[in-house]
Design a protein around this motif. Structure first.
Motif, PDB file in Angstrom:
ATOM      1  N   ASP A 137      -8.102   2.657  -0.192  1.00 32.77           N
ATOM      2  CA  ASP A 137      -7.806   2.308   1.023  1.00 32.77           C
ATOM      3  C   ASP A 137      -9.052   1.720   2.192  1.00 32.77           C
ATOM      4  OD1 ASP A 137      -5.073   3.142   0.741  1.00 32.77           O
ATOM      5  OD2 ASP A 137      -5.558   4.581   1.371  1.00 32.77           O
ATOM      6  N   SER A 146     -10.350   2.115   6.453  1.00 33.13           N
ATOM      7  CA  SER A 146     -10.070   2.915   7.641  1.00 33.13           C
ATOM      8  C   SER A 146     -10.239   2.319   8.577  1.00 33.13           C
ATOM      9  CB  SER A 146     -10.712   4.154   7.085  1.00 33.13           C
ATOM     10  OG  SER A 146     -12.209   4.066   7.407  1.00 33.13           O
ATOM     11  N   ASP A 180       2.096  -1.728  11.575  1.00 35.93           N
ATOM     12  CA  ASP A 180       0.906  -0.568  11.522  1.00 35.93           C
ATOM     13  C   ASP A 180      -0.494  -1.368  11.508  1.00 35.93           C
ATOM     14  OD1 ASP A 180       3.058   1.312  11.220  1.00 35.93           O
ATOM     15  OD2 ASP A 180       2.342   1.869   8.561  1.00 35.93           O
ATOM     16  N   ALA A 236      -4.367  -0.566   1.538  1.00 34.50           N
ATOM     17  CA  ALA A 236      -3.231  -0.102   2.949  1.00 34.50           C
ATOM     18  C   ALA A 236      -4.986   0.227   4.301  1.00 34.50           C
ATOM     19  CB  ALA A 236      -2.965   1.039   3.243  1.00 34.50           C
ATOM     20  N   LYS A 258      -6.006   2.309   7.167  1.00 35.07           N
ATOM     21  CA  LYS A 258      -4.863   3.169   7.906  1.00 35.07           C
ATOM     22  C   LYS A 258      -6.474   3.948   9.391  1.00 35.07           C
ATOM     23  CE  LYS A 258      -2.576   4.802   3.676  1.00 35.07           C
ATOM     24  NZ  LYS A 258      -2.390   6.139   2.500  1.00 35.07           N
TER      25      LYS A 258
END
Length: 239
Positions: A27, A29, A73, A237, A239
């Motif tokens: 992931d 951030s 998102d 992803a 996030k």
């Protein structure tokens, strides 16, 4: 030349390696990107998140529709992080589009298929969107987007979301990567795997219709892997 049995054995080993690679994707951030999300230094490229690929029409796909929440998102996370460049490259075909020899007629200019999905159109910062109509798989051919990119020498991060992983997303991400390579620009091209996907035409369905088969899961993974091989940052992803 390998026999069919040898080829399948190699293919199975290779696909297992790609599955293992995908399962280990990290992931990313927004905090990690905080230093480069100021105005003019980062951009989100949304590819073909329009009604004709998500909600209606010959090429609408439930697999593409399913990534809408993750795409939203990314938009909201990017805006909160300070990004103000949102490039929406969208099919807007002419009736005589030669692409219709390869794909059924879709997303023609002036129709609801060629419009933004409401999930993006209704975001409170939609006035920032730069809509780039396109008549091919490439967001950069015949659109003027190349000029926009040439003027953004300070661009540090380009995040690419949308559809299809193996077609328009791939073309956009690779163009950005190759442009940066050619000009020795320190541009990070990032593709969050959960915010891209492609359509599915099973082998049996393709045989029945007399068209090419298109396994969405295989091609999605293969093209994510190929983008990674070319220096594009594929993450699970953001996030």
């Amino acid at each position: 030349m390998a026999t069919s049995e040898q080829f399948m054995a190699r293919a199975n080993l290779f696909m297992q390696a790609i599955v293992d690679w995908e399962q280990q994707l990290p992931d990313l951030s927004w905090q990690e990107l905080a230093g480069v999300t100021r105005v003019g230094q980062a951009a989100v490229f949304s590819i073909d998140m329009i009604n004709g690929f998500c909600h209606k029409g010959a090429l609408a796909s439930p697999r593409v529709e399913a990534i809408i929440p993750m795409v939203v998102d990314v938009f909201e996370g990017a805006y909160a992080a300070g990004v103000r460049d949102f490039i929406l490259a969208q099919d807007s075909h002419t009736p005589e589009s030669v692409e219709f020899a390869s794909f059924p007629p879709h997303c023609q200019a002036g129709t609801s298929e060629a419009e933004n999905i409401p999930e993006l159109a209704n975001l409170p910062f939609a006035d920032l969107y730069k809509i780039v109509p396109k008549n091919s798989l490439s967001a950069f051919h015949g659109t003027g987007l190349g000029n926009w990119l040439e003027e953004r020498a300070d661009l540090q991060v380009a995040i690419v979301v949308g559809d299809c992983t193996d077609l328009c997303v791939y073309q956009t991400a690779m163009h950005l990567r190759l442009h940066a390579n050619a000009h020795n620009l320190p541009l990070r091209v990032i593709v969050p795997a959960n915010a891209v996907h492609t359509y599915d035409t099973p082998v049996a369905t393709a045989a029945e219709l007399g068209i090419h088969a298109h396994d969405s899961e295989v091609l999605h993974l293969l093209f994510l892997h190929h983008m990674s091989l070319n220096g594009i940052e594929v993450v699970r992803a953001i996030k």
